[in-house]
Design an enzyme around this catalytic site. Structure first.
Site, mmCIF file in Angstrom:
data_model
loop_
_atom_site.group_PDB
_atom_site.id
_atom_site.type_symbol
_atom_site.label_atom_id
_atom_site.label_comp_id
_atom_site.label_asym_id
_atom_site.label_seq_id
_atom_site.Cartn_x
_atom_site.Cartn_y
_atom_site.Cartn_z
ATOM 1 N N VAL A 83 0.860 -1.187 0.000
ATOM 2 C CA VAL A 83 0.000 0.000 0.000
ATOM 3 C C VAL A 83 0.897 1.239 0.000
ATOM 4 C CG1 VAL A 83 -1.837 1.244 1.170
ATOM 5 C CG2 VAL A 83 -1.770 -1.260 1.266
ATOM 6 N N THR A 84 0.902 1.970 -1.106
ATOM 7 C CA THR A 84 1.702 3.189 -1.191
ATOM 8 C C THR A 84 0.929 4.270 -1.929
ATOM 9 O OG1 THR A 84 2.773 2.879 -3.362
ATOM 10 C CG2 THR A 84 3.755 1.714 -1.489
ATOM 11 N N VAL A 85 1.251 5.503 -1.607
ATOM 12 C CA VAL A 85 0.789 6.657 -2.372
ATOM 13 C C VAL A 85 1.996 7.557 -2.587
ATOM 14 C CG1 VAL A 85 -0.750 8.637 -2.464
ATOM 15 C CG2 VAL A 85 -1.523 6.528 -1.354
ATOM 16 N N ARG A 91 -3.112 12.732 0.380
ATOM 17 C CA ARG A 91 -4.276 13.470 0.888
ATOM 18 C C ARG A 91 -5.334 13.730 -0.193
ATOM 19 N NH1 ARG A 91 -1.601 11.795 4.360
ATOM 20 N NH2 ARG A 91 -0.754 12.874 6.186
ATOM 21 N N ARG A 92 -5.488 12.779 -1.084
ATOM 22 C CA ARG A 92 -6.532 12.893 -2.099
ATOM 23 C C ARG A 92 -7.551 11.753 -2.007
ATOM 24 N NH1 ARG A 92 -3.513 14.953 -7.675
ATOM 25 N NH2 ARG A 92 -1.926 16.260 -6.691
ATOM 26 N N TYR A 124 -4.859 2.828 9.838
ATOM 27 C CA TYR A 124 -5.804 1.774 9.479
ATOM 28 C C TYR A 124 -6.977 1.605 10.437
ATOM 29 C CZ TYR A 124 -2.501 0.661 5.850
ATOM 30 O OH TYR A 124 -1.696 0.747 4.752
ATOM 31 N N PHE A 414 4.398 -9.856 5.607
ATOM 32 C CA PHE A 414 4.013 -10.119 4.215
ATOM 33 C C PHE A 414 3.875 -8.785 3.474
ATOM 34 C CE2 PHE A 414 0.356 -10.272 7.049
ATOM 35 C CZ PHE A 414 -0.494 -9.324 6.517
#
Length: 414
Positions: A83-85, A91-92, A124, A414
């Protein structure tokens, strides 16, 4: 331009890998060999990307895994990872969109749970995940430690083995171990190939072949495995070699004690770093001076999210008989509702929706996740007002039900 969030096509994969690297602050260059190695083990139907004018700027994927719950049952789970941005697109709401897609797909696939390793704590909980199994890492001063003498049941032996031996005997051992350890997941063939160095996923990721050791019982059965590295460090003519444990699993108490005793008494080794262990690992209890084991890190690790509450609650066993009605709050809806949990004297349970029943305890899906494997206490959460008792004493009753003899432990990331 609005961002397009979708599952991947084969032509997207190289750009997705580059975005993953950038998201984790690594160089973006991806070689053809890495693409060829990773592609067969990446299910594109479970892999999402966010695209800005054709360029991948956010990544997300999941894998099917089996999660062990208290009592030894295993449940299918969606293991969320990568999970990356990209820093240019934070913030979109991109991660929220991808998570919403994944939870819907998890429900459709019939997986009752989703799990992940949280890089940052605050992210999360808003998606209904709660910290369900933590880890502790120790730094042991071997000169101070001392060791208790071996037990009468330690009639086996520790032997050094080759990677090929690990590939042959390791998977069967791990299967025996993981059904004993709530919070653990299954390992696939690729895990073992990477662990032993048979496959290198990326040329720019440093890898040093570990030293591998088996514990065999008196019949020759492999009951334990340790993998470790030792640095070649000297101070003048004095060796000061730190040892780092990469993996240690044991199917029996005798194997566990023998492997720790071996690792803590190797010549030239002055310090041992244990890697991520369960919060209540037995290692410090084996030392004559327990202060020689200093906690370097104690943290949350495995996070869990309910998608099917009745199925998940009924799968595990419980420490005491009783009945409790849980009112679970979940803005995403998957875990929302009132559920009656009935535990028999033998510890097995039934769980069903009970929308008209009076609630005994009100809590969020994330709170229930923290309780599920036995890592957290309902009384502690009630003390800070995080869960609410409608019937006095319910939090203590829930603790009596959910209590486990050992803390859960996610053996693998993982």
């Amino acid at each position: 331009m609005s961002l397009e969030v979708r599952t991947l096509e084969a032509s997207d994969f190289a750009g997705w890998l580059r975005a993953t690297r950038l998201g984790f602050h690594r160089p973006a260059t991806v070689g053809d060999e890495e693409i060829e190695l990773r592609r067969p083990y990446t299910d594109l139907a479970r892999t999402q990307g966010a695209f800005d004018d054709g360029r991948c700027v956010a990544t997300f994927r999941s894998m099917p895994r089996d999660l062990t719950v208290p009592g030894g049952a295993v449940l299918p789970a969606s293991a969320i990872t990568h999970v990356t941005v990209s820093a240019t697109h934070r913030r979109r709401g991109v991660a929220s969109r991808m998570m919403a897609n994944e939870l819907a797909a998890t429900a459709e696939r019939g997986e009752p749970l989703a799990i992940l390793i949280a890089a940052e704590y605050p992210i999360y909980g808003r998606f209904g995940f709660g910290p369900a199994a933590g880890v502790t890492e120790w730094h042991v001063d071997t000169a101070r430690a001392g060791l208790r003498p071996p037990g009468d049941d330690e009639d086996g032996r520790v032997e050094l083995v080759d990677p090929a031996d690990v590939l042959k005997s390791g998977p069967e051992l791990h299967e025996r171990v993981r059904v004993q350890v709530p919070g653990s997941i299954n390992r696939n063939d690729r895990w073992w190939e990477l662990f032993t160095g048979k496959v290198r996923m990326s040329a720019d990721e440093p890898w040093k072949e570990p030293i591998f050791a088996f514990y065999r019982d008196s019949s020759g059965r492999v009951d334990g495995l340790a993998a470790y590295t030792v640095a070649d460090e000297w101070h003048g003519m004095y060796p000061q070699a730190p040892l780092e444990i990469k993996n240690l699993i044991a199917a029996t108490p005798a194997a566990e004690r023998a492997l720790w005793r071996y690792l803590l008494s190797i010549d030239w080794v002055t310090t041992v770093r244990t890697g991520f262990r369960a919060h209540d690992d037995v290692m410090p209890l084996l030392l004559a001076d327990r202060r020689a084991a200093r906690v370097d890190n104690s943290s949350d690790f495995l996070w869990l999210r309910f998608v099917d509450v009745p199925r998940s609650l009924a799968a595990r066993t419980y420490a005491a008989p009783g009945t409790v009605v849980l009112d679970v709050l979940d803005p995403y809806g998957y875990a929302a509702g009132r559920f009656r949990l009935e535990v028999s004297p033998g510890g097995t349970a039934t769980a069903e929706a009970a929308p008209s029943a009076a609630p005994d305890l009100t809590l969020t899906a994330a709170d229930l996740a923290a309780l599920y494997l036995g890592d957290e206490s309902a009384v502690r959460l009630a003390t800070i007002g995080q869960v609410t008792e409608s019937r006095p004493g319910t939090a203590a009753q829930v603790d009596a039900l959910f209590r486990t003899s050992r803390k859960p432990w996610a053996i693998d990331g993982f």
